[in-house]
Design a protein around this motif. Sequence first.
Motif, mmCIF file in Angstrom:
data_model
loop_
_atom_site.group_PDB
_atom_site.id
_atom_site.type_symbol
_atom_site.label_atom_id
_atom_site.label_comp_id
_atom_site.label_asym_id
_atom_site.label_seq_id
_atom_site.Cartn_x
_atom_site.Cartn_y
_atom_site.Cartn_z
ATOM 1 N N LEU A 478 -19.293 15.678 -7.880
ATOM 2 C CA LEU A 478 -19.344 14.323 -8.426
ATOM 3 C C LEU A 478 -19.863 13.350 -7.372
ATOM 4 N N PRO A 479 -20.745 12.399 -7.722
ATOM 5 C CA PRO A 479 -21.136 11.364 -6.758
ATOM 6 C C PRO A 479 -19.930 10.482 -6.402
ATOM 7 N N VAL A 480 -19.433 10.640 -5.191
ATOM 8 C CA VAL A 480 -18.260 9.893 -4.732
ATOM 9 C C VAL A 480 -18.644 9.069 -3.520
ATOM 10 N N ASP A 481 -18.360 7.776 -3.584
ATOM 11 C CA ASP A 481 -18.658 6.837 -2.505
ATOM 12 C C ASP A 481 -17.336 6.361 -1.926
ATOM 13 N N ILE A 482 -17.110 6.559 -0.617
ATOM 14 C CA ILE A 482 -15.843 6.190 0.011
ATOM 15 C C ILE A 482 -16.141 5.211 1.139
ATOM 16 N N ASN A 483 -15.399 4.094 1.176
ATOM 17 C CA ASN A 483 -15.709 3.002 2.095
ATOM 18 C C ASN A 483 -14.462 2.467 2.785
ATOM 19 N N ALA A 484 -14.652 1.961 3.999
ATOM 20 C CA ALA A 484 -13.563 1.308 4.721
ATOM 21 C C ALA A 484 -14.125 0.298 5.708
ATOM 22 N N GLY A 485 -13.428 -0.814 5.865
ATOM 23 C CA GLY A 485 -13.747 -1.744 6.936
ATOM 24 C C GLY A 485 -13.259 -1.171 8.251
ATOM 25 N N ILE A 486 -14.086 -1.250 9.267
ATOM 26 C CA ILE A 486 -13.769 -0.552 10.520
ATOM 27 C C ILE A 486 -12.522 -1.112 11.210
ATOM 28 N N HIS A 487 -12.120 -2.330 10.856
ATOM 29 C CA HIS A 487 -10.939 -2.938 11.475
ATOM 30 C C HIS A 487 -9.661 -2.694 10.685
ATOM 31 N N ASP A 488 -9.760 -1.995 9.563
ATOM 32 C CA ASP A 488 -8.567 -1.717 8.767
ATOM 33 C C ASP A 488 -7.588 -0.879 9.586
ATOM 34 N N GLY A 489 -6.309 -1.138 9.383
ATOM 35 C CA GLY A 489 -5.279 -0.438 10.144
ATOM 36 C C GLY A 489 -4.873 -1.156 11.406
ATOM 37 N N SER A 493 -7.833 -10.969 11.963
ATOM 38 C CA SER A 493 -8.574 -11.849 11.060
ATOM 39 C C SER A 493 -9.400 -11.091 10.031
ATOM 40 N N PHE A 494 -9.721 -9.840 10.315
ATOM 41 C CA PHE A 494 -10.605 -9.121 9.401
ATOM 42 C C PHE A 494 -9.871 -8.551 8.193
ATOM 43 N N GLY A 495 -8.673 -8.063 8.393
ATOM 44 C CA GLY A 495 -8.044 -7.332 7.301
ATOM 45 C C GLY A 495 -6.626 -7.706 6.982
ATOM 46 N N GLY A 496 -6.153 -8.877 7.368
ATOM 47 C CA GLY A 496 -4.768 -9.210 7.086
ATOM 48 C C GLY A 496 -3.865 -8.208 7.762
ATOM 49 N N GLU A 497 -3.010 -7.543 7.001
ATOM 50 C CA GLU A 497 -2.133 -6.539 7.575
ATOM 51 C C GLU A 497 -2.906 -5.273 7.921
ATOM 52 N N GLY A 498 -4.029 -5.040 7.249
ATOM 53 C CA GLY A 498 -4.846 -3.874 7.570
ATOM 54 C C GLY A 498 -4.044 -2.598 7.533
ATOM 55 N N SER A 499 -3.579 -2.220 6.339
ATOM 56 C CA SER A 499 -2.525 -1.221 6.235
ATOM 57 C C SER A 499 -3.001 0.231 6.206
ATOM 58 N N VAL A 500 -4.317 0.472 6.080
ATOM 59 C CA VAL A 500 -4.788 1.852 5.931
ATOM 60 C C VAL A 500 -5.789 2.192 7.033
ATOM 61 N N PRO A 501 -5.404 2.981 8.018
ATOM 62 C CA PRO A 501 -6.344 3.368 9.080
ATOM 63 C C PRO A 501 -7.576 4.063 8.510
ATOM 64 N N VAL A 502 -8.727 3.874 9.167
ATOM 65 C CA VAL A 502 -9.991 4.376 8.631
ATOM 66 C C VAL A 502 -10.050 5.899 8.596
ATOM 67 N N GLY A 503 -9.174 6.560 9.338
ATOM 68 C CA GLY A 503 -9.149 8.016 9.291
ATOM 69 C C GLY A 503 -8.853 8.547 7.896
ATOM 70 N N GLN A 504 -8.125 7.764 7.088
ATOM 71 C CA GLN A 504 -7.847 8.174 5.710
ATOM 72 C C GLN A 504 -9.141 8.302 4.916
ATOM 73 N N THR A 505 -10.076 7.402 5.168
ATOM 74 C CA THR A 505 -11.382 7.460 4.493
ATOM 75 C C THR A 505 -12.224 8.607 5.018
ATOM 76 N N ILE A 506 -12.274 8.744 6.333
ATOM 77 C CA ILE A 506 -13.144 9.765 6.926
ATOM 78 C C ILE A 506 -12.671 11.168 6.553
ATOM 79 N N ARG A 507 -11.371 11.399 6.559
ATOM 80 C CA ARG A 507 -10.857 12.731 6.219
ATOM 81 C C ARG A 507 -11.088 13.060 4.746
ATOM 82 N N ALA A 508 -11.052 12.047 3.884
ATOM 83 C CA ALA A 508 -11.387 12.285 2.482
ATOM 84 C C ALA A 508 -12.839 12.742 2.360
ATOM 85 N N TYR A 509 -13.725 12.082 3.091
ATOM 86 C CA TYR A 509 -15.137 12.470 3.094
ATOM 87 C C TYR A 509 -15.291 13.891 3.637
#
Length: 587
Positions: A478-489, A493-509
Amino acid sequence: MSYFQAIILGIVQGLTEFLPVSSSGHLVLFQHLFGLEGEILVFDILLHFATLLAVIVVFRHKIAELLLGAITDIGQRSPGESVVSAASQSKNIRYIMAIVIGTVPAVVLGLSFKDLFESLFSSIFPVLIALTVTGLILLATFFRRPGDKDVGVGNGFLIGMAQACAIIPGISRSGSTISAALFLGVRRSDAGEFSFLLSLPAICGAVLLAVLDIAECGIDTASLGPWIAGMIAAFLSGYVSLMLLMAVVRRGKIGWFGFYCLALVAAVFILQPEGSKAEHNINEHGDLTVTERLISIPSTYDNSSQPVRVYEAVGKSRPLLIALHTWSHDYSQSDASEYFKRCRERDWHCVFPNFRGPNKTPAACGSPAAMQDILDAVEWAKDNFDVDPRRVFLVGCSGGGYMTLQMAGNFPTVWTAASAWVPISDIARWHEETTERGLVYSQDIELACGGKPGDSPAVDKEYSQRSAVTHLWRAHILPVDINAGIHDGHGGSFGGEGSVPVGQTIRAYNALVKAAGKGGELIGEDIIAAIEKDEAVPPGTRTDTNEDATYGRRIHLRRSSGLSRMTLFEGGHEIVYDAVFAWLEQF
């Protein structure tokens, strides 16, 4: 919600709460007028609390008489007489017991069918039917001669049954209870007085449940000012309408309100017939907004009634977008308006399901029930809208991004393409990450999974089955697009609490890449660790591009492998809607 809207709704609530014309029904009608789908329920409870205070003020002497009289009757019982015997002889205690017993039906019915009644608060047609019933009941009181009976415990229960029916928006609580008392032969003045005293525990219970919901889910603090203004308006107008209605009931003229209810139904049918296409409004900022409908779909998982917000496209054979709410929210989330607006611009169908609400119960958080709710929403849309079955898209951010991956992995053939933003992919890992940072999400996960990782094999199985990485291997087709702001986690100023580290996105990919048999294209754990630590991609790391105009900001890392794509962009815990639709429109 603006101050003007809140004050108008407060006045409507105060005037109609005690007049027998259904305050909840009027609130639903004005909700649709103002385009406030999804945020009315908690505000409705707060307005009921304001009118509750009006009841206490108006009947303060009667309340004091009952309480003090009951205490006195017990204290002055004859020597040797038991408390039970004295209580049975006390007129004050019998009156209080009538209120208590009369409250039971509303409690049982309200708790048993809570989801169903909540789903009715944003649908006009059931309200119009209920208002018609209210009107006919009120008109019937013209044919009942005045009675001279006391309320009594037995009559109290029957009047309480009428109050229970008034949970349905459009059935007037005061109209149904006063009419029931009159039909039972209760004196007119006592009928009105008992009706409003009976409302005290019912409204108190509803307010308590609302407070608990607010404590668990939180509220938008920006709404507090308008809500307080609305409560003040409801209290003042409620006091006036209560005094007016008591005078009307004593004169036996309550039936005249029945004509008003029927006239209102006729006016709404003429001005805004139910079932018409969704229209657009101009909000208080002058922006074009989409007015969607809220429906209720029976779950094929457990036959429960599940609320779903929908927008129907105008054209033939149009794409369908399933958009998913975030971790701590539900179908009423205001962020859904952006999906509906963009779908209207493209003439796409849009569906925003509840899938069991915030992810802090066993029924939510990627459970079989939650997944089936989304599938049921897809099937409902296909059955009721003119959907192009070749273009069924899925999108979500944060908790919605997590559920996007969960649905893509478990049911890849349902979707044409999917777009997940700042998603959680591994629930056990995210529990560890949020525990270290002291975030409330770890407690949510434990409530959903039945404990902490390692507590038992059964709990560990829940973590595994609710984690998208367990199932994503199926989604490589399936065409799956997964995205994250690099400052998340990281917060800031970029993400508020920034609750999800970007590794969650990369490991899904990585799970998708591995499933496609392209192990050589995996992003290493050393790179993931460096990105999470430094909020930057290590020098020399390959990226497919550094620019994408649809994102409107720098691309730090992009990888594509087969049908899958992963992007780390300059940002935090957020979604870029232009990029979402640019991805989906390719397919």
